[in-house]
Design an enzyme around this catalytic site. Structure first.
Site, PDB file in Angstrom:
ATOM      1  N   GLY A   1      54.549 -12.569  22.212  1.00 40.96           N
ATOM      2  CA  GLY A   1      54.389 -12.284  20.786  1.00 40.96           C
ATOM      3  C   GLY A   1      53.268 -11.326  20.453  1.00 40.96           C
ATOM      4  O   GLY A   1      53.145 -10.894  19.301  1.00 40.96           O
TER       5      GLY A   1
ATOM      6  N   CYS B   1      85.041 -16.378   8.163  1.00 42.86           N
ATOM      7  CA  CYS B   1      85.438 -15.016   8.500  1.00 42.86           C
ATOM      8  C   CYS B   1      86.939 -14.855   8.257  1.00 42.86           C
ATOM      9  O   CYS B   1      87.745 -15.685   8.670  1.00 42.86           O
ATOM     10  CB  CYS B   1      85.141 -14.743   9.984  1.00 42.86           C
ATOM     11  SG  CYS B   1      85.862 -13.198  10.582  1.00 42.86           S
TER      12      CYS B   1
ATOM     13  N   CYS C   1      88.704 -14.379  11.963  1.00 44.65           N
ATOM     14  CA  CYS C   1      88.714 -15.387  13.039  1.00 44.65           C
ATOM     15  C   CYS C   1      88.416 -16.794  12.528  1.00 44.65           C
ATOM     16  O   CYS C   1      88.331 -17.720  13.315  1.00 44.65           O
ATOM     17  CB  CYS C   1      87.712 -15.004  14.126  1.00 44.65           C
ATOM     18  SG  CYS C   1      85.993 -15.327  13.668  1.00 44.65           S
TER      19      CYS C   1
ATOM     20  N   CYS D   1      83.105 -11.293  10.416  1.00 47.84           N
ATOM     21  CA  CYS D   1      81.967 -11.420  11.338  1.00 47.84           C
ATOM     22  C   CYS D   1      81.289 -10.073  11.563  1.00 47.84           C
ATOM     23  O   CYS D   1      81.947  -9.062  11.776  1.00 47.84           O
ATOM     24  CB  CYS D   1      82.440 -11.896  12.721  1.00 47.84           C
ATOM     25  SG  CYS D   1      82.920 -13.607  12.810  1.00 47.84           S
TER      26      CYS D   1
ATOM     27  N   CYS E   1      83.866 -11.813  17.307  1.00 46.25           N
ATOM     28  CA  CYS E   1      85.014 -12.027  16.434  1.00 46.25           C
ATOM     29  C   CYS E   1      86.305 -11.711  17.182  1.00 46.25           C
ATOM     30  O   CYS E   1      87.272 -12.474  17.103  1.00 46.25           O
ATOM     31  CB  CYS E   1      84.870 -11.131  15.209  1.00 46.25           C
ATOM     32  SG  CYS E   1      86.057 -11.489  13.891  1.00 46.25           S
TER      33      CYS E   1
END
Lengths: 361, 286, 252
Positions: free
Chosen positions: B32, B241, B244, B266, B272
């Site tokens: 980080g 979606c 899908c 998606c 997807c």
């Protein structure tokens, strides 16, 4: 039935082909040669070398041709090319005292050893469009030659320094920082600041320099000296152990003389602003020297109040390659993040509307 | 495999790659934390992924398979451009299948399919400094990180709740990495933040213009900032979606006509497509 | 006798040829309010800056609970300034975040030391606003909408929220109306008693010093010319300069 849009590759290919067509323009018009750009647009070449941070007139001219005349785009091309070049080492410091002078002027003295050498300058021209230039192939009058070469030309700032009226620069033992290799870090010392300014966007430097003259960090500047000409570049190959001349480059140097009020511990002296640029770039060298001086405000005990004196502000925003990249990146798709903002805003509004309805009841 | 004449494999010279890899190693050692590095000008503009490109170029080998996505899709113009760049200068295999890639370079999304230990994800980062809106001076921000003095960021979140009732950050939502450094995850939607927590793959972040590299080693703790009584909640459009039927993936809103018609699909096109392919034989059977 | 919380000796600092501090010594005990008075140029503000670690002296030491303040490093000093110490600036704008609400300003130090419950932080902020006599309804307002006196009281709340042991104050009543000053001084006095705070206050206002301080130091041209219990120094000044200061107040 919705089908996700495809064909990005094909679209890009077509875009590039069209770009190439517009770069060439009307094929009935003679093609611009790199040599023509180099010879007849030398100041554009100089600017691209300065901001591309690479002295190579041919490459700069080629970049200008490829970039359709967009000088920032051309500087970008040159910088990207520079990334691929191997680094042999650093040259010896350029000795501008030995410059083969084309132009040398001083605003602080009427006359001085070496004289005021005007050189090829726009300064005293009248800005009237010359329509005769539209007709090509006309023989132009050639400039008369002087009887003798320019004599010994000591630096103006040296004359002042000898009297104790001007600060001398203190030589530093440590290796100067290298912005082409290391990222900028703060506090930034003068060596790194000058490098940053030397390749900064000319417009940005000009505006900042101008702002100091208008009162945003005024330092009472005078042009001590501007020199334009060629200097030898010397390099010490490790196998030889002594410096050899590998060529010469054209540069412009500006030494600005500024007022300094003195402090509790220092007697009053003039202080310096310095500008050094590839090629013939007086505007840039002068602006650079004004901003250099402004950035020394803290070191010289002055209050930092103006944008030109704010090191982080100046040095982070001077690089037009970085700037144009980031500004123009806004054209890239951001719809995923925008979608989050949309949903967030819708949710906030739903909460607020529900609260209002409750309050009404 | 052929690459451009006169250019080193993956464009950068080996010395530059070594310099970048050293920065990456430092970054991995301090999860980080932003490591400054001498970013080079690349043939793509600053702000368009040069940091991610330099990181990828430094870790790429001839045996790697590269996937490049932008906004979750392989076919967006910038993803196409970057993928072509690596094809030209490295000649590596490229793929759109998340499962088949060894290196995934991404802008603004994490793939929906969980990544594995043998994969590396490289994020493109425009602004590596999570504090920059609150403290634009880099010198001061550096000090705040050194002292783990992050009160300012919590104040920002407090202000959001006081003013709007909840935290207003929808993307580039700040996280604490390894309980020590405050980090910008890059402008991925907040929805994707939980994927970073204990991810099995190595996560590398490159900011070319700002000249910083940072990293999250595999299986590291990553927590989105919040308050105990206002916990972090990932945001997504509350729909399925249209292609899908997924209800737990991040969706793009597509305007279909100028009467306000819209549909949601998606954002991760590969995921997807995979879901649709799995559903197809079942639908055929029905 | 218990050891002082803050102990300084031999403090000397010159700006070029000008002596700002010459061999200054000062102690602050627990729960004690000490005033440093003098004209502008006396060195009192420089002394405050040296004592709080913002400036380094040419000679001399400052010890907090026995530790050398200037040797402990910036990280330790910053931690100190956020927890056991507080600093109230003359201009509240220097000590507040103007773009952050009153509640955020007061809550910041709590959040900086790990507070993570929004409701609790807000409740604590509300209680402190009450203690400094700011209406709780203003908790979400920005400081720029507050009067000068309110901003100063907000700065005090922001400083005291982590219950520091020592608070440095630099002319806290400067620039405020006389009536507003009186209210602020009363507040400082009652809070310092209630919380057992030590306060080191720099002021050119003798009357304020008399109201607040247990002990007073008089400075002139970088030196401490007189010090002692407030009543004794102000009722029976020994040094001619102190006599001058005191008499000018009485005359006014």
């Amino acid at each position: 039935m919705y089908v996700a849009v495809k064909g990005g590759e094909r679209a890009i290919g077509a875009a590039h082909a069209w770009l190439e067509e517009t770069r060439r323009g009307d094929p009935a018009v003679p093609e611009l040669s790199v040599a023509q750009i180099g010879q007849q647009m030398p100041l554009a070449v100089d600017r691209v070398m300065a901001e591309g941070s690479c002295h190579d007139r041919f490459l700069a001219a080629l970049a200008i041709k490829q970039a359709k005349g967009d000088l920032i785009e051309a500087a970008f091309l040159l910088r990207a090319y520079r990334t691929t070049l191997p680094r042999f080492g650093a040259s010896e410091p350029l000795d501008t005292a030995l410059m083969r002078l084309r132009r040398r002027i001083s605003a602080t003295y009427k006359d001085l050893p070496g004289g005021q050498v005007l050189g090829p300058t726009f300064d005293y021209t009248h800005r009237l469009l010359d329509f005769a230039l539209a007709a090509e192939g006309e023989p132009r009058a050639s400039a008369p030659e002087a009887a003798s070469a320019v004599g010994v030309t000591p630096r103006v700032t040296e004359l002042l320094a000898r009297e104790g009226l001007m600060q001398r620069e203190t030589p530093v033992e440590a290796e100067p920082g290298d912005l082409t290799r290391q990222p900028l870090a703060f506090p930034a010392a003068r060596d790194v600041r000058l490098q940053n300014l030397a390749r900064g966007d000319e417009g940005f430097l000009l505006a900042l320099g101008y702002s100091t003259q208008r009162g945003y960090g005024h330092a009472h500047p005078f042009v001590g000296e501007i020199r334009v000409g060629h200097v030898a570049v010397e390099f010490t190959p490790p196998e030889l152990g002594f410096p050899i001349e590998i060529g010469e480059i054209g540069i412009t140097e500006c030494q600005m003389v500024n007022q300094f009020k003195g402090s509790r511990t220092e007697p009053a002296q003039f202080t310096r602003g310095y500008g050094l640029v590839f090629g013939h770039g007086e505007r840039r060298a002068m602006a650079m020297s004004l901003v250099d001086r402004a950035l020394r405000a803290q070191e010289l005990g002055e209050d930092v109040t103006a944008p030109a004196q704010d090191a982080e502000f100046v040095l982070y925003h001077s690089d037009n390659i970085e700037a144009t990249g980031f500004v123009e990146h806004l054209k890239l798709p951001h719809y995923v993040d925008f979608q989050s903002e949309l949903e967030n805003l819708r949710a906030i509004r739903r909460t607020a509307e529900a609260a209002l309805r409750e309050a009404a009841e | 495999m052929s690459t451009m004449d006169g250019y080193n494999f993956a464009y950068l010279d080996e010395a530059t790659k070594r310099m970048i890899r050293r920065a990456i190693l430092k970054a991995v050692a301090i999860p980080g934390h932003q490591i400054p590095f001498g970013a080079r000008e690349m043939p793509l503009p600053y702000g368009w992924g040069t940091g991610g490109i330099q990181v990828t170029a430094s870790i790429l080998g001839p045996a790697d398979t590269l996937k490049v996505i932008d906004q979750g899709a392989d076919d967006t113009t910038n993803a196409v451009s970057i993928r072509r760049f690596f094809t030209r200068v490295a000649g590596v295999e490229t793929t759109a299948r998340t499962g088949e890639a060894s290196i995934i370079q991404t802008r603004h999304r994490i793939p929906e399919k969980p990544l594995r230990e043998d994969q590396i994800i490289v994020y493109q980062v425009p602004q590596p400094e999570p504090l920059f809106m609150l403290e634009p001076r880099r010198a001061e921000a550096k000090r705040l990180h050194a002292l783990a003095d992050y009160g300012l960021m919590h104040v920002r979140l407090y202000e959001d709740i006081a003013r709007l009732g909840h935290i207003a950050k929808a993307y580039d939502y700040p996280v604490m990495v390894n309980a020590r450094y405050l980090m910008s995850p890059s402008p991925i939607p907040a929805f994707d933040n939980p994927k970073m927590h204990r991810m099995a793959a190595l996560q590398l972040f490159g900011a070319g213009r700002e000249k910083r590299i940072y990293a999250i080693p595999p299986h590291t703790e990553v927590h989105s900032l919040d308050f105990e009584d206002h916990p972090f909640r990932p945001i997504r459009a509350p729909h399925a979606c249209a292609l899908c039927r997924s209800t737990d993936t991040y969706l793009d809103e597509v305007i279909t006509d100028d009467a306000g018609g819209r549909m949601f699909v998606c954002s991760d096109t590969d995921f997807c497509a995979e879901r649709q392919a799995r559903a197809a034989p079942q639908e055929a059977a029905e | 006798m218990t050891a002082p919380l803050l102990a300084a000796e031999g403090l000397t600092l010159r700006f070029g040829a000008i002596p700002a501090l010459l061999d200054v010594a000062i102690d602050v005990a627990e729960g004690e309010v000490v005033a440093i008075v003098g004209e502008s140029g006396s060195g009192k503000t420089t002394l405050l800056r040296v004592l709080s670690g913002m400036m380094t002296p040419d000679a001399g030491t400052v010890r907090w609970l026995g530790d050398d303040v200037h040797a402990m490093g910036e990280a330790a000093r910053r931690r100190l300034m956020r927890t056991a110490w507080g600093f109230v600036h003359q201009n509240p704008r220097d000590g507040l975040r103007l773009a952050v609400s009153a509640g955020g300003n007061v809550g910041e130090r709590l959040m900086a030391v790990g507070a993570r419950h929004y409701g609790n932080i807000r409740a604590e902020a509300l209680s402190w606003l009450a203690k400094v006599e700011i209406d709780g309804h203003r908790i979400d307002d920005l400081p720029r909408t507050f009067s000068g006196g309110m901003q100063q009281r907000l700065q005090i709340a922001r400083t005291l929220v982590t219950r520091p042991r020592l608070v440095f104050m630099d002319e806290p009543t400067g620039g405020l109306d006389v009536s507003v000053q009186a209210r602020l001084l009363d507040l400082i006095r009652s809070l310092s008693r209630e919380l057992g705070l030590s306060v080191l206050i720099v002021t050119h206002d003798i009357a304020a010093a008399r109201l607040l301080a247990d002990r007073i130091l008089v400075m002139r041209r970088g030196r401490v010319v007189e010090q002692g219990l407030t009543d004794r120094v102000l009722d029976d000044p020994q040094h001619p300069y102190t006599q001058l200061l005191v008499s000018s107040v009485l005359a006014a």
